[in-house]
Each structure stands twice: as structure tokens, then as C-alpha cells.
Design a protein around this motif. Sequence first.
Motif, mmCIF file in Angstrom:
data_model
loop_
_atom_site.group_PDB
_atom_site.id
_atom_site.type_symbol
_atom_site.label_atom_id
_atom_site.label_comp_id
_atom_site.label_asym_id
_atom_site.label_seq_id
_atom_site.Cartn_x
_atom_site.Cartn_y
_atom_site.Cartn_z
ATOM 1 N N VAL A 245 0.818 -1.203 0.000
ATOM 2 C CA VAL A 245 0.000 0.000 0.000
ATOM 3 C C VAL A 245 0.858 1.261 0.000
ATOM 4 O O VAL A 245 0.504 2.270 -0.631
ATOM 5 C CB VAL A 245 -0.972 -0.008 1.195
ATOM 6 C CG1 VAL A 245 -0.214 0.066 2.516
ATOM 7 C CG2 VAL A 245 -1.986 1.122 1.095
ATOM 8 N N GLY A 246 2.003 1.235 0.686
ATOM 9 C CA GLY A 246 2.867 2.404 0.698
ATOM 10 C C GLY A 246 3.378 2.751 -0.685
ATOM 11 O O GLY A 246 3.413 3.930 -1.065
ATOM 12 N N GLU A 247 3.782 1.742 -1.432
ATOM 13 C CA GLU A 247 4.281 1.986 -2.783
ATOM 14 C C GLU A 247 3.179 2.480 -3.706
ATOM 15 O O GLU A 247 3.412 3.328 -4.567
ATOM 16 C CB GLU A 247 4.912 0.698 -3.335
ATOM 17 C CG GLU A 247 6.202 0.307 -2.624
ATOM 18 C CD GLU A 247 6.676 -1.080 -3.028
ATOM 19 O OE1 GLU A 247 5.911 -1.790 -3.711
ATOM 20 O OE2 GLU A 247 7.797 -1.450 -2.647
ATOM 21 N N ILE A 248 1.964 1.958 -3.515
ATOM 22 C CA ILE A 248 0.838 2.400 -4.337
ATOM 23 C C ILE A 248 0.533 3.869 -4.059
ATOM 24 O O ILE A 248 0.355 4.674 -4.993
ATOM 25 C CB ILE A 248 -0.404 1.533 -4.066
ATOM 26 C CG1 ILE A 248 -0.169 0.105 -4.582
ATOM 27 C CG2 ILE A 248 -1.643 2.137 -4.732
ATOM 28 C CD1 ILE A 248 -1.265 -0.868 -4.201
ATOM 29 N N ILE A 249 0.482 4.245 -2.771
ATOM 30 C CA ILE A 249 0.209 5.638 -2.420
ATOM 31 C C ILE A 249 1.298 6.551 -2.969
ATOM 32 O O ILE A 249 1.017 7.631 -3.511
ATOM 33 C CB ILE A 249 0.076 5.788 -0.894
ATOM 34 C CG1 ILE A 249 -1.186 5.067 -0.405
ATOM 35 C CG2 ILE A 249 0.043 7.262 -0.499
ATOM 36 C CD1 ILE A 249 -1.314 5.028 1.097
ATOM 37 N N ALA A 250 2.549 6.132 -2.834
ATOM 38 C CA ALA A 250 3.659 6.947 -3.333
ATOM 39 C C ALA A 250 3.577 7.128 -4.840
ATOM 40 O O ALA A 250 3.826 8.222 -5.368
ATOM 41 C CB ALA A 250 4.993 6.309 -2.946
ATOM 42 N N ARG A 251 3.212 6.050 -5.552
ATOM 43 C CA ARG A 251 3.109 6.133 -7.007
ATOM 44 C C ARG A 251 1.962 7.037 -7.428
ATOM 45 O O ARG A 251 2.111 7.866 -8.334
ATOM 46 C CB ARG A 251 2.910 4.716 -7.582
ATOM 47 C CG ARG A 251 2.820 4.660 -9.100
ATOM 48 C CD ARG A 251 4.093 5.142 -9.740
ATOM 49 N NE ARG A 251 4.028 5.005 -11.183
ATOM 50 C CZ ARG A 251 4.769 5.717 -12.027
ATOM 51 N NH1 ARG A 251 5.616 6.605 -11.547
ATOM 52 N NH2 ARG A 251 4.672 5.547 -13.328
#
Length: 298
Positions: free
Chosen positions: A193-199
Motif C-alpha cells: 500500500v505504501g508503494e501504491i500511495i507513493a506512485r
Amino acid sequence: MLGGGASFGAVQVGMLGALERAGIYPDMVVGTSVGALNGAMLAASPRDAVRRLEETWTQLQRRDVLPTNLLSVLWRLTQSASHVVDSVGIEHIASGALRARDFAELRLPFAAVTLDLGTGRPRVLDHGSLLPALLASAAIPGLFPPVTVEGNVLVDGGSVANVPISQALDRGARSLVVLDCAVPSPDSDTDNVGEIIARVTSIQQRIQVETVLPAATAQVPVLYLAGPPARHAAPFDFDQTSALIRDATVAASAQLAALQIHGPGLYGDPFARYGAAGDCQSVLVPSGKDGEDLADTV
């Protein structure tokens, strides 16, 4: 102009160092989020801001900004429905680093960009008490508490003007130097989820830049400073601060050494840092440098 980017704000220290070595200083500063915090220090003391910013940034640790344990976050959730982390850490950092307490005490005109929750539009703060304006500009929604200034409930301006190009033009800028502290990731994997939010955040910020750049580059020279190469880093990871400063200094210095200004236009590629090359033509040339026309707005 100094954009937002949490711990990636260290990149702006390196960029400012490169500008200082090239003899380029601003006449006005506009910042959003961490860019507002850095920008206020620059506006307060332009000639020694780089040294003071580097001292501040290299001492920062995650615990200075965020709680170190889950229990404190859970406690905050039981006390407030508006945020999960108190802004006391940011307030302490800003209070300790700043030499001014009011906008009027700054040596350069300065503005902090926020989002007005009442109107849903950017609100630019440029007068009165400085600390509330900085806390508002850095109040990431849901993470830090909103700040009320002159009856307006304000949060981080990054969702509407992470790189405050339009706001600088509205204030009469005749040239722009953009310190965008977005740092590209070496890959585009979205495994959590962190990578998705960052992207998603990166895409949103790129669209903001794509939207405002054409009008700006038609009016004035816009220098988009080169950032550091891609690296794996988190927005609240302060372990890579020194490396980010060093790499940003090298990248921006190389760009400035090859820079020559030919009137309004885009100088540099703003989109590489978002993981895609831009369609705007770069007007960097391999010899000569004329930085005098860029000493207007950072």
C-alpha cells in the motif's frame, strides 16, 4: 520555488548549494510543505541559508518528526478525529532553525502555499506570524493537524500546488528557478500500500506540473533544476539525507555549468524525476552560463 516532499526536502539543500556556488540568489521565495520550511530559512538569511539548512537537515531523525511507537499513534486516534500525529516535532524544528518569527522580519519576500479546506483552493500566506503558516503548509492531511489562520482551516498545499509555479507568477515573478524535490524510484513495482500511495502521489504531482508549465514557460524563463538519480527511499526516511544533498548538488551543478538562457522557455526536464521523460523541449546548451536572469524567484 520550493516544492513539497517530506524528507526528500534534503534535495533542495543540495540544489541551493549549487545555485550559491553559481552566484545565483533569489529576489523572492515561494514554497509548499517542506519547501515552505526550507524557503523560510532561505528568505530569512539568503547568504548563509545553505550552511544552516545543511546543519539542520543532517541532524534530523525520524523520531524528531514522527512518534516512535504504535501506541502513541493509537492514543492520538482516541483523542482526535482530524489527525494521527501531533505537529510538535515540526514546530520544534522550525522554531529552532528560524531566525524570524514574522513574515515582516524576513530579508526576502516569502510566501507559503496551503490548501484551504473551506474553499478547496490554494491559499497563499505572506504576512503575519510565520510559524502557523509553515505548520499549515506542512500539515499533511490526516497525518498532521489542520491549522487555522485568520479563520481559515488550512492543510498542506501539496495536493493543489506541490510545485507553486502559478503562485510565483501571480506574485510578479519574471523568472523561475524550480527546486522540485521529487526523487524517482528505481522501479515502478507496487507490491504494498505504501508503494501504491507513493506512485499515485507522484502521478498527481506530475499532472500538476504538466498543467501549469506551458503558460509559465510562454511568459518567463523557467529553470527546472536537475535532481539526484533514482534511489530506494521513503518520504520519512532521514537516513539518506547526506547522500541526497550530495547527489543533488552534483546534478544541479552540472546543469548550471552548461546553462545558457535565451528568454522565456523551459530549461531542464521536469518529468524525468517522476519516472517519465517530458514532451517539453529542453533548451540547455553545452557551453556558457548566464545566471543573472534567473536570480528572481526560487
